[in-house]
Design an enzyme around this catalytic site. Structure first.
Site, mmCIF file in Angstrom:
data_model
loop_
_atom_site.group_PDB
_atom_site.id
_atom_site.type_symbol
_atom_site.label_atom_id
_atom_site.label_comp_id
_atom_site.label_asym_id
_atom_site.label_seq_id
_atom_site.Cartn_x
_atom_site.Cartn_y
_atom_site.Cartn_z
ATOM 1 C CB THR A 239 6.372 13.597 7.673
ATOM 2 O OG1 THR A 239 5.725 14.060 6.484
ATOM 3 C CG2 THR A 239 5.363 12.788 8.459
ATOM 4 C CD GLU B 212 1.441 13.587 3.712
ATOM 5 O OE1 GLU B 212 0.395 12.989 4.022
ATOM 6 O OE2 GLU B 212 1.513 14.328 2.729
ATOM 7 C CE1 TYR C 93 5.468 8.092 6.279
ATOM 8 C CE2 TYR C 93 4.442 10.190 5.732
ATOM 9 C CZ TYR C 93 5.564 9.450 6.031
ATOM 10 O OH TYR C 93 6.795 10.073 6.097
ATOM 11 C CE LYS D 96 7.619 8.823 9.211
ATOM 12 N NZ LYS D 96 9.006 8.604 9.636
HETATM 13 P P1 NAP Z 1 12.721 5.894 2.012
HETATM 14 O O1 NAP Z 1 13.638 6.154 0.864
HETATM 15 O O2 NAP Z 1 11.396 5.277 1.780
HETATM 16 O O3 NAP Z 1 13.530 4.972 3.054
HETATM 17 C C1 NAP Z 1 12.886 4.285 4.087
HETATM 18 C C2 NAP Z 1 13.906 3.381 4.743
HETATM 19 O O4 NAP Z 1 13.258 2.640 5.785
HETATM 20 C C3 NAP Z 1 14.530 2.336 3.798
HETATM 21 O O5 NAP Z 1 15.883 2.153 4.147
HETATM 22 C C4 NAP Z 1 13.734 1.081 4.128
HETATM 23 O O6 NAP Z 1 14.430 -0.119 3.852
HETATM 24 C C5 NAP Z 1 13.592 1.270 5.630
HETATM 25 N N1 NAP Z 1 12.565 0.422 6.224
HETATM 26 C C6 NAP Z 1 11.279 0.255 5.827
HETATM 27 N N2 NAP Z 1 10.654 -0.602 6.629
HETATM 28 C C7 NAP Z 1 11.555 -1.011 7.556
HETATM 29 C C8 NAP Z 1 11.523 -1.902 8.643
HETATM 30 N N3 NAP Z 1 10.416 -2.576 8.956
HETATM 31 N N4 NAP Z 1 12.646 -2.068 9.392
HETATM 32 C C9 NAP Z 1 13.782 -1.409 9.071
HETATM 33 N N5 NAP Z 1 13.888 -0.557 8.048
HETATM 34 C C10 NAP Z 1 12.777 -0.355 7.299
HETATM 35 O O7 NAP Z 1 12.465 7.226 2.830
HETATM 36 P P2 NAP Z 1 13.289 8.614 2.834
HETATM 37 O O8 NAP Z 1 12.722 9.497 1.801
HETATM 38 O O9 NAP Z 1 14.732 8.313 2.870
HETATM 39 O O10 NAP Z 1 12.820 9.207 4.221
HETATM 40 C C11 NAP Z 1 13.527 8.888 5.434
HETATM 41 C C12 NAP Z 1 12.577 9.071 6.604
HETATM 42 O O11 NAP Z 1 12.113 10.407 6.641
HETATM 43 C C13 NAP Z 1 11.335 8.194 6.553
HETATM 44 O O12 NAP Z 1 10.997 7.863 7.878
HETATM 45 C C14 NAP Z 1 10.267 9.118 5.974
HETATM 46 O O13 NAP Z 1 8.987 8.718 6.387
HETATM 47 C C15 NAP Z 1 10.685 10.432 6.578
HETATM 48 N N6 NAP Z 1 10.341 11.619 5.806
HETATM 49 C C16 NAP Z 1 10.689 11.708 4.502
HETATM 50 C C17 NAP Z 1 10.395 12.855 3.782
HETATM 51 C C18 NAP Z 1 10.779 12.983 2.327
HETATM 52 O O14 NAP Z 1 10.218 13.883 1.684
HETATM 53 N N7 NAP Z 1 11.695 12.193 1.820
HETATM 54 C C19 NAP Z 1 9.756 13.935 4.428
HETATM 55 C C20 NAP Z 1 9.430 13.807 5.770
HETATM 56 C C21 NAP Z 1 9.750 12.646 6.463
HETATM 57 P P3 NAP Z 1 14.387 -0.799 2.380
HETATM 58 O O15 NAP Z 1 15.446 -0.081 1.585
HETATM 59 O O16 NAP Z 1 14.708 -2.218 2.673
HETATM 60 O O17 NAP Z 1 13.016 -0.592 1.826
HETATM 61 O O1 G4F Z 2 5.500 12.349 -4.080
HETATM 62 P P1 G4F Z 2 4.358 11.989 -3.219
HETATM 63 O O2 G4F Z 2 3.960 10.558 -3.182
HETATM 64 O O3 G4F Z 2 4.723 12.537 -1.770
HETATM 65 P P2 G4F Z 2 3.841 12.849 -0.469
HETATM 66 O O4 G4F Z 2 2.565 12.130 -0.494
HETATM 67 O O5 G4F Z 2 3.782 14.332 -0.339
HETATM 68 O O6 G4F Z 2 4.740 12.213 0.687
HETATM 69 C C1 G4F Z 2 6.158 12.393 0.706
HETATM 70 O O7 G4F Z 2 6.450 13.566 1.432
HETATM 71 C C2 G4F Z 2 6.087 13.517 2.829
HETATM 72 C C3 G4F Z 2 6.468 14.863 3.436
HETATM 73 O O8 G4F Z 2 5.418 15.775 3.239
HETATM 74 C C4 G4F Z 2 6.840 12.381 3.469
HETATM 75 F F1 G4F Z 2 6.576 12.340 4.800
HETATM 76 C C5 G4F Z 2 6.438 11.072 2.811
HETATM 77 O O9 G4F Z 2 7.200 10.011 3.401
HETATM 78 C C6 G4F Z 2 6.774 11.158 1.325
HETATM 79 O O10 G4F Z 2 8.172 11.223 1.211
HETATM 80 O O11 G4F Z 2 3.076 12.829 -3.626
HETATM 81 C C7 G4F Z 2 3.089 14.252 -3.688
HETATM 82 C C8 G4F Z 2 1.770 14.750 -4.283
HETATM 83 C C9 G4F Z 2 0.512 14.160 -3.611
HETATM 84 O O12 G4F Z 2 -0.441 15.159 -3.419
HETATM 85 C C10 G4F Z 2 -0.010 13.151 -4.635
HETATM 86 O O13 G4F Z 2 -1.422 12.978 -4.595
HETATM 87 O O14 G4F Z 2 1.722 14.335 -5.638
HETATM 88 C C11 G4F Z 2 0.425 13.849 -5.913
HETATM 89 N N1 G4F Z 2 0.514 12.934 -7.064
HETATM 90 C C12 G4F Z 2 -0.091 13.143 -8.265
HETATM 91 N N2 G4F Z 2 0.158 12.121 -9.089
HETATM 92 C C13 G4F Z 2 1.169 11.760 -7.109
HETATM 93 C C14 G4F Z 2 0.947 11.245 -8.393
HETATM 94 N N3 G4F Z 2 1.919 11.115 -6.186
HETATM 95 C C15 G4F Z 2 2.487 9.929 -6.558
HETATM 96 N N4 G4F Z 2 3.283 9.285 -5.654
HETATM 97 N N5 G4F Z 2 2.278 9.381 -7.793
HETATM 98 C C16 G4F Z 2 1.497 9.998 -8.749
HETATM 99 O O15 G4F Z 2 1.333 9.482 -9.835
#
Ligand code: NAP
Ligand code: G4F
Length: 331
Positions: free
Chosen positions: A134, A136, A157, A161
């Site tokens: 990520t 992050e 987190y 990662k």
């Molecule tokens: P997500 O919607 O939060 O999905 C996370 C998945 O992990 C869900 O299927 C969850 O299962 C499963 N999980 C959580 N804890 C577990 C455990 N202990 N054992 C097995 N499975 C578990 O995340 P996403 O947005 O699809 O992201 C996919 C991956 O990419 C994650 O690793 C995230 O950190 C990474 N990532 C995401 C972003 C983004 O912007 N979306 C960016 C960079 C990296 P449940 O459905 O049961 O909760």
């Molecule tokens: O949507 P967010 O919670 O995503 P964040 O923290 O960027 O993390 C996501 O992206 C990462 C990749 O860069 C992934 F690795 C991670 O697993 C996840 O998918 O927050 C985005 C921004 C932050 O700066 C937060 O402080 O939005 C700001 N924010 C402002 N108000 C909020 C809120 N975030 C959340 N979740 N809820 C609020 O009410």
């Protein structure tokens, strides 16, 4: 010819569900790990479009109860399935939550990755591994962030990662494993969890427009993010595992907006003024936030031809339309 097999951890999440659809369309046999819950189907709702009943003949989607905190389960599954590709998407992926649950986040998100890599080694099979890293991990490092940018994570987190990322690099260097890390910037969709900021906003827009709610409470509006479209990001994951060499890539759009910009665009798409409906609540602030993430995706474009097509403003419209349609509203 026998179908290629893939194993996905985190199959029930946003990315897991899109990746499953992509791999099934490419004729893979797809295996996924789903967590046990007290209710039967709660965590497989995103897989509804492709779910196949276990009694169907010729099915290609197999769900296995499991958890990345259980090392033995991982070894047994990998040894039994013998997948050609493994996508490690399982994580406690919410940054704010990781401040409240740092120990748990480290166990799942950091140690989960090394358990999986060790399970691959223990099972002795030849497989390719994708680790969902990520942006992050860059944290406080100034943009644009590319593959050479220094890491400075700002949350449990991000730190978890980073451990998983370096574990992936280390298993590649130590054991010659085809293990790669995709350093993905934020990617969203109508399947995004409802507590991430984009989905929280677009869901609120739909509910406010429908008269169900009046306002939404947010934290830091100044944060800058490089938001892309999740279905495109799972293609990048697949491409990375088809590449001739195991190489880590930044996956991003290269464009950015503030949370405020995203809210303004989302409300405007429904004919609303965000200033009438967005209020601040301290509880959504983080002990330390990441101010600015803007990726430089030129390496992945140059070497494997992946390029984002959907940017944050179109993404806001896609998500608002989907949330309104779910309420039976909109065009
Ligand atoms: P997500 O919607 O939060 O999905 C996370 C998945 O992990 C869900 O299927 C969850 O299962 C499963 N999980 C959580 N804890 C577990 C455990 N202990 N054992 C097995 N499975 C578990 O995340 P996403 O947005 O699809 O992201 C996919 C991956 O990419 C994650 O690793 C995230 O950190 C990474 N990532 C995401 C972003 C983004 O912007 N979306 C960016 C960079 C990296 P449940 O459905 O049961 O909760
Ligand atoms: O949507 P967010 O919670 O995503 P964040 O923290 O960027 O993390 C996501 O992206 C990462 C990749 O860069 C992934 F690795 C991670 O697993 C996840 O998918 O927050 C985005 C921004 C932050 O700066 C937060 O402080 O939005 C700001 N924010 C402002 N108000 C909020 C809120 N975030 C959340 N979740 N809820 C609020 O009410």
């Amino acid at each position: 010819m026998t179908a290629k097999k893939a194993l996905i951890t985190g199959i029930s999440g946003q990315d897991g569900s899109y990746l499953t659809e992509l791999l099934l369309a490419k004729d893979y046999e797809v295996h996924g790990i789903v967590r046990h819950t007290s209710s039967l189907i709660a965590n497989t709702s995103r897989l509804a479009p492709v779910y196949q009943d276990p009694h169907e003949s010729g099915r290609r989607l197999f769900l296995h109860k499991g958890d990345v905190t259980d090392a033995g389960l991982l070894v047994n599954l990998i040894r039994d399935i013998r997948p050609e590709e493994i996508y490690n998407l399982a994580a406690q992926s919410h940054v704010r939550v990781s401040f409240d649950l740092p120990d748990y986040t480290a166990n799942v998100t950091a140690l989960g990755a090394i358990r999986l890599l060790e399970a691959v080694r223990a099972s002795g099979i030849d497989t390719r591994v994708y680790q969902a890293s990520t942006s992050e991990m860059f944290g406080l490092t100034a943009p644009p962030q590319d593959e050479r940018a220094p890491f400075h994570p700002r949350s449990p987190y991000g730190i978890a990662k980073l451990f998983a990322h370096w574990s992936t690099v280390n298993y590649r260097e130590s054991y010659g494993m085809f293990a790669v890390s995709g350093i993905a910037f934020n990617h969203e969709s109508p399947r995004r969890g409802e507590t991430f900021v984009t989905r929280k906003i677009t869901r609120a827009v739909a509910r406010i427009k429908a008269g169900i709610e009046k306002r939404v409470y947010l934290g830091n509006l100044d944060a800058v993010r490089d938001w892309g479209y999740a279905p495109e990001y799972v293609e990048a994951m697949w491409l990375m595992l088809q590449h001739s060499e195991p190489v880590d890539y930044v996956v991003a759009t290269g464009r950015s907006a503030t949370v405020r910009d995203f809210a303004e665009a989302a409300f405007a798409h429904a004919g609303l003024d965000w200033r009438d409906h967005v209020e601040h609540d301290d509880r959504y602030e983080r002990p330390a936030d990441v101010p600015e993430l803007i990726g430089d995706p030129s390496k992945i474009a140059r070497e494997i031809g992946w390029k984002a097509k959907v940017h944050w403003d179109e993404l806001a419209r896609i998500m608002v339309d989907a949330d309104r349609a779910a309420l039976g509203e909109g065009a």
